[in-house]
Design an enzyme around this catalytic site. Structure first.
Site, PDB file in Angstrom:
ATOM      1  N   TRP B 103       0.829  -1.215   0.000  1.00  0.00           N
ATOM      2  CA  TRP B 103       0.000   0.000   0.000  1.00  0.00           C
ATOM      3  C   TRP B 103       0.852   1.249   0.000  1.00  0.00           C
ATOM      4  O   TRP B 103       0.524   2.244  -0.664  1.00  0.00           O
ATOM      5  CB  TRP B 103      -0.978  -0.029   1.174  1.00  0.00           C
ATOM      6  CG  TRP B 103      -1.926  -1.172   1.023  1.00  0.00           C
ATOM      7  CD1 TRP B 103      -1.902  -2.357   1.716  1.00  0.00           C
ATOM      8  CD2 TRP B 103      -2.995  -1.292   0.066  1.00  0.00           C
ATOM      9  NE1 TRP B 103      -2.898  -3.183   1.245  1.00  0.00           N
ATOM     10  CE2 TRP B 103      -3.576  -2.570   0.248  1.00  0.00           C
ATOM     11  CE3 TRP B 103      -3.502  -0.447  -0.916  1.00  0.00           C
ATOM     12  CZ2 TRP B 103      -4.650  -3.016  -0.522  1.00  0.00           C
ATOM     13  CZ3 TRP B 103      -4.574  -0.882  -1.687  1.00  0.00           C
ATOM     14  CH2 TRP B 103      -5.128  -2.153  -1.487  1.00  0.00           C
ATOM     15  N   ASP B 174      -1.004   6.647   6.569  1.00  0.00           N
ATOM     16  CA  ASP B 174      -2.125   5.773   6.238  1.00  0.00           C
ATOM     17  C   ASP B 174      -2.292   4.814   7.417  1.00  0.00           C
ATOM     18  O   ASP B 174      -1.469   3.920   7.612  1.00  0.00           O
ATOM     19  CB  ASP B 174      -1.820   5.006   4.948  1.00  0.00           C
ATOM     20  CG  ASP B 174      -2.908   3.999   4.592  1.00  0.00           C
ATOM     21  OD1 ASP B 174      -3.876   3.837   5.364  1.00  0.00           O
ATOM     22  OD2 ASP B 174      -2.782   3.371   3.521  1.00  0.00           O
ATOM     23  N   LYS B 198     -11.513  -1.734   8.334  1.00  0.00           N
ATOM     24  CA  LYS B 198     -10.697  -2.635   9.141  1.00  0.00           C
ATOM     25  C   LYS B 198     -10.981  -2.399  10.628  1.00  0.00           C
ATOM     26  O   LYS B 198     -11.511  -3.277  11.302  1.00  0.00           O
ATOM     27  CB  LYS B 198      -9.226  -2.456   8.784  1.00  0.00           C
ATOM     28  CG  LYS B 198      -8.963  -2.898   7.335  1.00  0.00           C
ATOM     29  CD  LYS B 198      -7.684  -2.349   6.757  1.00  0.00           C
ATOM     30  CE  LYS B 198      -7.597  -2.545   5.259  1.00  0.00           C
ATOM     31  NZ  LYS B 198      -7.368  -3.935   4.842  1.00  0.00           N
TER      32      LYS B 198
END
Lengths: 362, 362
Positions: B103, B174, B198
């Site tokens: 990511w 992030d 999440k």
């Protein structure tokens, strides 16, 4: 027993009761998997089936051929206002926009950030009550990159009943507030899209249908998430999609099929709209600001001849379970959004109340 | 009675049972309004209260001062990968990225579309099993526009336990897979963000927390929906927000408060992770690929010494209600995602199964 409540909100909007009950019943344990779909991996079999069926059902309902891709994206129509010019403008060719209301105007404004975007029509001087026939529009060149319309103008209560055409120029339509309200010919469009929260499902997903050859215009330098090809190539799963919103759209699509598809939606919507417009037209107390030729089947805007009574109308309607009838803050008055999911009984109750209110305040 | 099911999916992920039951109970008639919140106008009082409380609860839980804006956006972390450089890059200054996993690498790749983005560290040659101390990173200049990290690497099971700092350079993180898993000092960050699916709620909403003075960097030419100031100026309601996803995040935030906030989350998460890591460290059958110093509290990656047994492990675990233990398709093996909402009983059952499986296959 309490009165049934009817929610005339312009969006997010009422959903079919059957859909709401089904989603509730399987919310915590989705079809026996032991947890909710909202908790399930988008890469798992449960969700893959949901998104595949939603696409297949939409293709079946609207008659979408394989030459088009069906995408489930985030960001609302407002994000499409940027993605369309980023992906589909062509150097040296103008992008044409019909300015028929606030949302079309926003789309045009956004396109001007990216290149030569021009209005071929503006209804602004008429307070957007009228959509002039496209034969009267100006600058309708066959050399355009695309022609853009907003097929239904939620705020003003107007709707196209014929779509404009320029030979060889892709037509793009924002159908956020009237998609699947009636049969339509997909082949007339290069692309159409809709924020789901009016006629398709909840807020949080935008359905985009785009001709594959048109998407090929997009340059590789476009940010990944804003390039249609990213989502075409990954089945709308480049990143985590809005799982629950797509599931709800899927339930609504199955409901439309069960009810008889777009022909049945059309018939029911015309009956509901006729009830309201006929009442307004025969009333001394109310009038509709939209040009009769452009009246929307989805959003019926109306005023009281005595506007001072409007706050009382909205309040008293709400008290008996007729909710969210206040017009958009930019125009005032009243608006009844009567999307596919609004039952006829809701419109009947509204007309009854309107007659009663007029009599009491005559 | 059937076995309880535990969902170890990396995201969308398990949500607190209490949250799921509450959302189900009020799904069709939200707190007496006569219809679901998912059908309610985002401009109405019901939703305004929901989004206001969600923001207030997040500020309280994480200790977010008024100098930061809290935004609820669409498009996932992947859209942030573009918005960050679009809004926050500065001409003539590099943007620094720590490449600690897939990511982070995607974020760096996206930033390169917009300007001078550079990796100060890459864990790629170690298969992203290690996050080297930031004192060993290269090119950590004080003249950078910002420094970007991914605080937890879902796929590889690594996590920062200290954050890097460069004096005067805004740190952007992030936190999609570890936000609110433990106390943290907001003031160390210029911005942090998280796809909700999440640790915060369902897929379809991304929480962005950004220092207001940093957002002022954004140029007016940025597309409207991609400019942080659009959403700061409109309370995340420039257009229709993802109503239901924000509501679910709000319920999860109230659940965190009821459980005792971040200190309680931290304690529970450390206990769950210790159970698993201790078992793995003392086992002859399993090992964890992540460097112990960088192990994640949220995503525990592990392998069998005999990899041929892994498909059987995953299948047999699933059969007794331990779901979604398969590692990410890019790395294989197993992964147990044990976010805030995973009960300790789920981890205990997993460890019990792991011991049993090892014994049977010794």
């Amino acid at each position: 027993m309490t009165n049934p409540v009817y929610n005339f909100s312009a969006g997010p909007a009422t959903l079919p009761k059957e859909v709401m009950l089904k989603a509730q019943a399987e919310f915590v344990d989705f079809r026996g998997i032991g947890f909710g779909l909202i908790e399930a991996s988008h890469r798992g079999p449960a969700f893959q089936q949901i998104i595949d069926e939603a696409e297949a059902d939409l293709r079946e309902i609207a008659g979408i051929p394989d030459t088009y891709s069906v995408l489930f994206l985030q960001g609302g129509a407002s994000t499409q206002f940027a993605m369309i010019p980023m992906n589909l403008m062509v150097d040296g060719k103008p992008a044409l926009y019909a300015d028929t209301g606030a949302w079309a105007a926003k789309a045009l404004k956004e396109a001007k950030l990216f290149g030569d975007a021009r209005a071929v029509f503006s209804g602004k001087q008429d307070n957007y009550t009228t959509i002039a026939p496209s034969t009267e529009w100006e600058g309708m060149t066959g050399d355009a990159a695309y022609l853009y319309i907003c097929s239904n103008n939620t705020i003003f209560g107007t709707q196209y009943h014929d779509v404009p055409e320029i030979d060889g120029v892709p037509l793009i339509a924002d159908m956020s507030s009237d998609i699947l309200c009636r049969p339509f010919d997909v082949n007339k469009f290069g692309m159409f899209f809709a924020g789901a929260q009016k006629n398709l499902g909840p807020a949080g997903v935008t359905v985009v249908v785009i001709r594959k050859d048109l998407a090929e215009r997009a340059k590789a330098s476009i940010p990944t998430m804003l390039n249609y090809n990213t989502h075409i190539d990954t089945g709308s799963m480049f990143n985590t999609p809005p799982v629950f919103a797509i599931y709800m759209v899927g339930l609504v699509l199955k409901w439309i099929k069960e009810k008889g598809g777009l022909a049945a939606m059309d018939k029911a919507n015309r009956a509901k709209a006729a009830l309201l417009y006929d009442f307004i037209d025969h009333s001394d107390a109310y009038y509709g600001p939209a040009n009769p030729a452009n009246r929307s089947l989805m959003n019926v805007t109306f005023r009281l001849n005595n506007p001072d009574l409007e706050p009382a109308f909205i309040e008293q309607a709400s008290a008996i379970g007729l909710k969210s009838l206040k017009g958009h803050r930019s125009v005032g008055g009243m608006r009844a959004s009567i999307y596919n999911a609004m039952p006829k009984a809701g419109v009947e109750k509204l007309v009854e109340f309107m007659a009663d209110f007029a009599k009491k305040n005559a």
